[in-house]
Design an enzyme around this catalytic site. Structure first.
Site, mmCIF file in Angstrom:
data_model
loop_
_atom_site.group_PDB
_atom_site.id
_atom_site.type_symbol
_atom_site.label_atom_id
_atom_site.label_comp_id
_atom_site.label_asym_id
_atom_site.label_seq_id
_atom_site.Cartn_x
_atom_site.Cartn_y
_atom_site.Cartn_z
ATOM 1 N N ASP A 1 0.590 -1.256 -0.054
ATOM 2 C CA ASP A 1 0.054 -0.067 0.096
ATOM 3 C C ASP A 1 0.955 1.318 0.171
ATOM 4 O O ASP A 1 2.069 1.271 0.327
ATOM 5 C CB ASP A 1 -0.898 0.011 1.329
ATOM 6 C CG ASP A 1 -1.892 1.302 1.328
ATOM 7 O OD1 ASP A 1 -2.316 1.752 0.589
ATOM 8 O OD2 ASP A 1 -1.887 1.810 2.559
ATOM 9 N N ASP B 1 -0.438 4.961 1.008
ATOM 10 C CA ASP B 1 -0.805 6.011 2.030
ATOM 11 C C ASP B 1 -0.798 5.501 3.340
ATOM 12 O O ASP B 1 -1.443 4.425 3.608
ATOM 13 C CB ASP B 1 -2.223 6.661 1.540
ATOM 14 C CG ASP B 1 -2.436 7.519 0.470
ATOM 15 O OD1 ASP B 1 -2.635 8.627 0.439
ATOM 16 O OD2 ASP B 1 -2.112 6.698 -0.721
ATOM 17 N N GLU C 1 -1.964 10.685 3.811
ATOM 18 C CA GLU C 1 -3.200 10.218 3.125
ATOM 19 C C GLU C 1 -3.198 11.348 1.808
ATOM 20 O O GLU C 1 -3.605 12.455 2.447
ATOM 21 C CB GLU C 1 -4.393 9.992 3.990
ATOM 22 C CG GLU C 1 -4.472 8.688 4.835
ATOM 23 C CD GLU C 1 -4.553 7.674 4.356
ATOM 24 O OE1 GLU C 1 -5.192 7.417 3.193
ATOM 25 O OE2 GLU C 1 -4.031 6.689 4.747
ATOM 26 N N ARG D 1 -15.537 11.025 -1.788
ATOM 27 C CA ARG D 1 -14.306 12.107 -1.698
ATOM 28 C C ARG D 1 -13.979 12.642 -2.866
ATOM 29 O O ARG D 1 -13.637 13.795 -2.979
ATOM 30 C CB ARG D 1 -13.182 11.299 -0.736
ATOM 31 C CG ARG D 1 -13.535 11.136 0.584
ATOM 32 C CD ARG D 1 -12.263 10.267 1.184
ATOM 33 N NE ARG D 1 -12.341 8.848 0.572
ATOM 34 C CZ ARG D 1 -11.449 7.987 0.776
ATOM 35 N NH1 ARG D 1 -10.210 8.331 1.373
ATOM 36 N NH2 ARG D 1 -11.385 6.856 0.293
ATOM 37 N N ASN E 1 -8.979 -1.968 3.941
ATOM 38 C CA ASN E 1 -8.864 -2.401 2.394
ATOM 39 C C ASN E 1 -7.531 -2.957 1.970
ATOM 40 O O ASN E 1 -7.491 -3.554 0.909
ATOM 41 C CB ASN E 1 -9.096 -0.884 1.414
ATOM 42 C CG ASN E 1 -7.657 -0.077 1.493
ATOM 43 O OD1 ASN E 1 -7.243 0.085 2.741
ATOM 44 N ND2 ASN E 1 -7.376 0.400 0.521
#
Length: 294
Positions: free
Chosen positions: A85, A87, A94, A130, A244
């Site tokens: 991943d 972020d 982020e 978002r 996630n």
């Protein structure tokens, strides 16, 4: 046979180890061996002929907190594939939250991000919500955000460079955006990037994505496809911090949660909560003289 490796404060190691061994024995799981690991002075390895990995992690995590930990029933070795991943894992931010600050709506978007990473919201829906809030933001804000806000996590360059030096393929896979991930991957040395694309028209963000959504299923699928390409028996390492990332962490040979949310931590084979990203190299048993400093 379970192998447990952990990094903890050496000053209190002996007492904590005695207490942990006692609790493990109460479960009927004696520790057959406890020894130091070549990768670091504060790294120790425990061998348990039997035990439940999740319970062993919980016991060791409580007794040695804060610690960096890996518990597995497989021989620990350097991976041939590293999928991570971005972020809050490879970088300290982020990206969408920081970008939102240039639109004056960081608190609103950051609150949605936090709930999505905790697993309280559907990731796809939360992402689209978002992105929609960013409609009308000047495209130039991305470059400004990159230059002014986005920084690698401590140890990120050394981790990636060392694994690549050992012949490992590296993939940065994110639920964030190529506009950030591509330059981050180039800086850190990743071989490939998988992520989302922000749609832009007339120099402004449209509030939509351009192309398919990169989500938790994408991350797990990327790991599976890359492992299949490398061949049977590929040793894979996955890292992430949010809900996630769970399918990817569970699918990897070794899944490590980095200063992670509870759901990611629970799903992983281990976690980093004490050190920086070079702690992963120590847990894998890679001696410091073999590190490639980034």
């Amino acid at each position: 046979m379970l192998i447990a490796r952990l990094l903890a404060e050496t000053a209190t190691l002996a007492g904590k180890l005695d207490a942990a061994r006692s609790e493990l024995l109460d479960h009927g799981w004696p520790v057959a061996m406890a020894e130091t690991v070549i990768s670091g002075e504060d790294a120790i390895e425990l061998l348990l002929p039997e035990g439940e990995a999740g319970v062993v992690r919980s016991i060791l995590g409580r007794h040695f907190a804060p610690c960096d930990l890996l518990v597995t029933d497989r021989p620990i070795a350097a991976p041939q594939l590293f999928v991570s991943d971005m972020d809050s894992t490879m970088i300290g931010q982020e990206c969408i939250d920081e970008l939102a600050d240039y639109a004056g709506i960081k608190p609103q978007i950051a609150a949605i991000t936090e709930r999505a990473m905790q697993g309280e919201l559907d990731f796809r829906s939360a992402l689209r919500e978002r992105v929609a809030l960013l409609a009308g933001l000047d495209e130039g804000a991305i470059a400004r955000c990159l230059a002014e806000r986005i920084r690698p996590m401590p140890g990120a360059k050394t981790l990636v460079a060392t694994l690549k030096g050992l012949g490992c393929d590296t993939v940065l896979v994110t639920g964030g955006f190529h506009a950030f991930a591509d330059p981050v991957a180039e800086e850190l040395g990743f071989d490939r990037v998988v992520g989302n694309r922000l749609a832009v028209a007339s120099g402004k963000l449209t509030g939509y994505l351009d192309g398919p959504v990169s989500d938790s299923a994408t991350k797990a699928r990327t790991l599976a496809v890359e492992a299949e390409r490398l061949g049977a028996g590929t040793v894979s390492l996955a890292m992430g911090d949010g809900a996630n990332d769970v399918p990817m962490l569970q699918a990897a040979t070794f899944g490590i949660a980095y200063h992670a949310k509870p759901k990611a931590r629970e799903a992983a084979d281990g976690w980093i909560e004490r050190g920086d990203l070079t702690a992963v190299l120590e847990l894998l048993g890679i001696a410091k003289e073999d590190w490639t400093r980034g």
